[in-house]
Motif scaffolding. Sequence first.
Motif, PDB file in Angstrom:
ATOM      1  N   ARG A  99      11.541  -9.906  23.670  1.00  0.00           N
ATOM      2  CA  ARG A  99      10.648  -9.474  24.748  1.00  0.00           C
ATOM      3  C   ARG A  99       9.359  -8.869  24.181  1.00  0.00           C
ATOM      4  O   ARG A  99       8.293  -8.981  24.785  1.00  0.00           O
ATOM      5  CB  ARG A  99      11.358  -8.488  25.673  1.00  0.00           C
ATOM      6  N   ASN A 105      21.268  -6.437  29.219  1.00  0.00           N
ATOM      7  CA  ASN A 105      21.651  -5.472  30.260  1.00  0.00           C
ATOM      8  C   ASN A 105      22.983  -5.938  30.837  1.00  0.00           C
ATOM      9  O   ASN A 105      23.416  -7.072  30.575  1.00  0.00           O
ATOM     10  CB  ASN A 105      20.537  -5.371  31.310  1.00  0.00           C
ATOM     11  N   ARG A 142      15.794   1.946  28.622  1.00  0.00           N
ATOM     12  CA  ARG A 142      14.772   1.118  27.986  1.00  0.00           C
ATOM     13  C   ARG A 142      13.634   2.001  27.485  1.00  0.00           C
ATOM     14  O   ARG A 142      13.511   2.224  26.289  1.00  0.00           O
ATOM     15  CB  ARG A 142      14.271   0.058  28.968  1.00  0.00           C
ATOM     16  N   SER A 185      19.885 -12.628  34.816  1.00  0.00           N
ATOM     17  CA  SER A 185      19.177 -11.996  33.706  1.00  0.00           C
ATOM     18  C   SER A 185      18.935 -10.512  33.956  1.00  0.00           C
ATOM     19  O   SER A 185      18.276  -9.832  33.175  1.00  0.00           O
ATOM     20  CB  SER A 185      17.847 -12.717  33.485  1.00  0.00           C
ATOM     21  N   ASP A 225      12.361 -14.601  28.741  1.00  0.00           N
ATOM     22  CA  ASP A 225      12.258 -13.581  29.800  1.00  0.00           C
ATOM     23  C   ASP A 225      10.825 -13.367  30.273  1.00  0.00           C
ATOM     24  O   ASP A 225      10.543 -12.419  31.004  1.00  0.00           O
ATOM     25  CB  ASP A 225      12.813 -12.240  29.287  1.00  0.00           C
ATOM     26  N   ASN A 249       6.892  -6.230  33.066  1.00  0.00           N
ATOM     27  CA  ASN A 249       7.341  -5.369  31.966  1.00  0.00           C
ATOM     28  C   ASN A 249       6.431  -5.247  30.744  1.00  0.00           C
ATOM     29  O   ASN A 249       6.540  -4.283  29.994  1.00  0.00           O
ATOM     30  CB  ASN A 249       8.708  -5.856  31.466  1.00  0.00           C
ATOM     31  N   CYS A 276      10.528  -7.280  39.575  1.00  0.00           N
ATOM     32  CA  CYS A 276      10.291  -7.491  38.133  1.00  0.00           C
ATOM     33  C   CYS A 276       9.492  -8.749  37.836  1.00  0.00           C
ATOM     34  O   CYS A 276       9.064  -8.949  36.714  1.00  0.00           O
ATOM     35  CB  CYS A 276      11.586  -7.647  37.352  1.00  0.00           C
ATOM     36  N   HIS A 330      16.366   0.014  34.594  1.00  0.00           N
ATOM     37  CA  HIS A 330      14.924   0.180  34.788  1.00  0.00           C
ATOM     38  C   HIS A 330      14.720   0.947  36.097  1.00  0.00           C
ATOM     39  O   HIS A 330      15.457   0.714  37.066  1.00  0.00           O
ATOM     40  CB  HIS A 330      14.239  -1.187  34.949  1.00  0.00           C
ATOM     41  N   ASP A 335      12.667   0.403  38.363  1.00  0.00           N
ATOM     42  CA  ASP A 335      12.364  -0.470  39.506  1.00  0.00           C
ATOM     43  C   ASP A 335      13.626  -1.047  40.170  1.00  0.00           C
ATOM     44  O   ASP A 335      13.530  -1.765  41.167  1.00  0.00           O
ATOM     45  CB  ASP A 335      11.383  -1.590  39.112  1.00  0.00           C
TER      46      ASP A 335
HETATM   47  N1  ARG Z   1      16.418  -9.917  31.154  1.00  0.00           N
HETATM   48  C1  ARG Z   1      15.349  -8.981  31.341  1.00  0.00           C
HETATM   49  C2  ARG Z   1      15.569  -7.778  30.460  1.00  0.00           C
HETATM   50  O1  ARG Z   1      16.689  -7.343  30.365  1.00  0.00           O
HETATM   51  C3  ARG Z   1      15.246  -8.566  32.780  1.00  0.00           C
HETATM   52  C4  ARG Z   1      14.094  -7.670  33.052  1.00  0.00           C
HETATM   53  C5  ARG Z   1      14.037  -7.258  34.484  1.00  0.00           C
HETATM   54  N2  ARG Z   1      12.892  -6.488  34.723  1.00  0.00           N
HETATM   55  C6  ARG Z   1      12.838  -5.362  35.442  1.00  0.00           C
HETATM   56  N3  ARG Z   1      11.684  -4.801  35.586  1.00  0.00           N
HETATM   57  N4  ARG Z   1      13.888  -4.779  35.943  1.00  0.00           N
HETATM   58  O2  ARG Z   1      14.652  -7.271  29.843  1.00  0.00           O
END
Ligand code: ARG
Length: 275
Positions: A93, A20, A143, A263, A63, A69, A269, A175, A177
């Motif tokens: 992931r 991201n 995503r 990250s 992660d 997630n 998250c 995302h 969230d």
């Molecule tokens: N580095 C992780 C990714 O890009 C961060 C995830 C963050 N999670 C979130 N629910 N926003 O997948």
Amino acid sequence: MAKQVLLCSPAYFDVVDEKNPYMSEKVSVDREKAQRQWQALCSALKETGCQVETIVPVPGLEDMVFAANQVFVGFHEGVGKFIVPSRMVHASRQREVPFYVDWYRQRGFKIIDLDLGTDHLEGHGDLLWHPDWSRIYAGFGFRSTEPGVEKFRVVMSKLGIPVVPLRLVDPYCYHLDTCFCPLNNEAVLVYPGAYAPESLASLRGFWKRVHELTAEEAHKFMGNGIVANGSYLTPYITPHLESMLSQEGLTPVVVATSEFEKSGGSLFCMKAFLP
Ligand code: ARG
């Protein structure tokens, strides 16, 4: 709101690729600092009255600390406690998912597997409950994919749970969230710039009060907070955010997450609420 919460220690947390726009391979993570920040989050959650559960971190899954997630967690009168496993976009992931599914299976959660094919769904990164469990808001575009959300919607509608799809358009809010945080049954925090116009219009219809974050606040993860028993855990605070929270009777509690922001994640998250 639920009081039991699942977290994963950042024992193997790292930034090794660029999933991201917040991530950079050139940035290095201070893992000891990350551990201290994570411990502070656990303490803050306990102070608000939450019971903290943990899952064992796995080497190589950098992660895995982002416990929101890997699965979508739900409760339904007929089905009981259930999860919908994610199909994450990134291979590293996706490897986290079976560990989380096992954790939930061992605790009696029913597993609702969707036939996602090549589509994606990223758990509570993109799927958020209305606080009274009456509805689910579903972000897609970066995503989770639109057909992935549609498959989820069809299965939830069979349980009588409506799903509201929301198209995301800001890569810094990849995302849901990061730009949507229910504060109570009537009020939500949103960053309007993160949504396609028709999605923003549709989401407004479900809330009596919509509090708007600025781009700066949203991109600093101030909409990625945790509502718990009258507190709003947030990585930063501004007078503007403080005043919106006070209108909803919430007290801000600042919990630093600088290592995790490298990250692309913050407080919301890093946990999953359990029913
Ligand atoms: N580095 C992780 C990714 O890009 C961060 C995830 C963050 N999670 C979130 N629910 N926003 O997948």
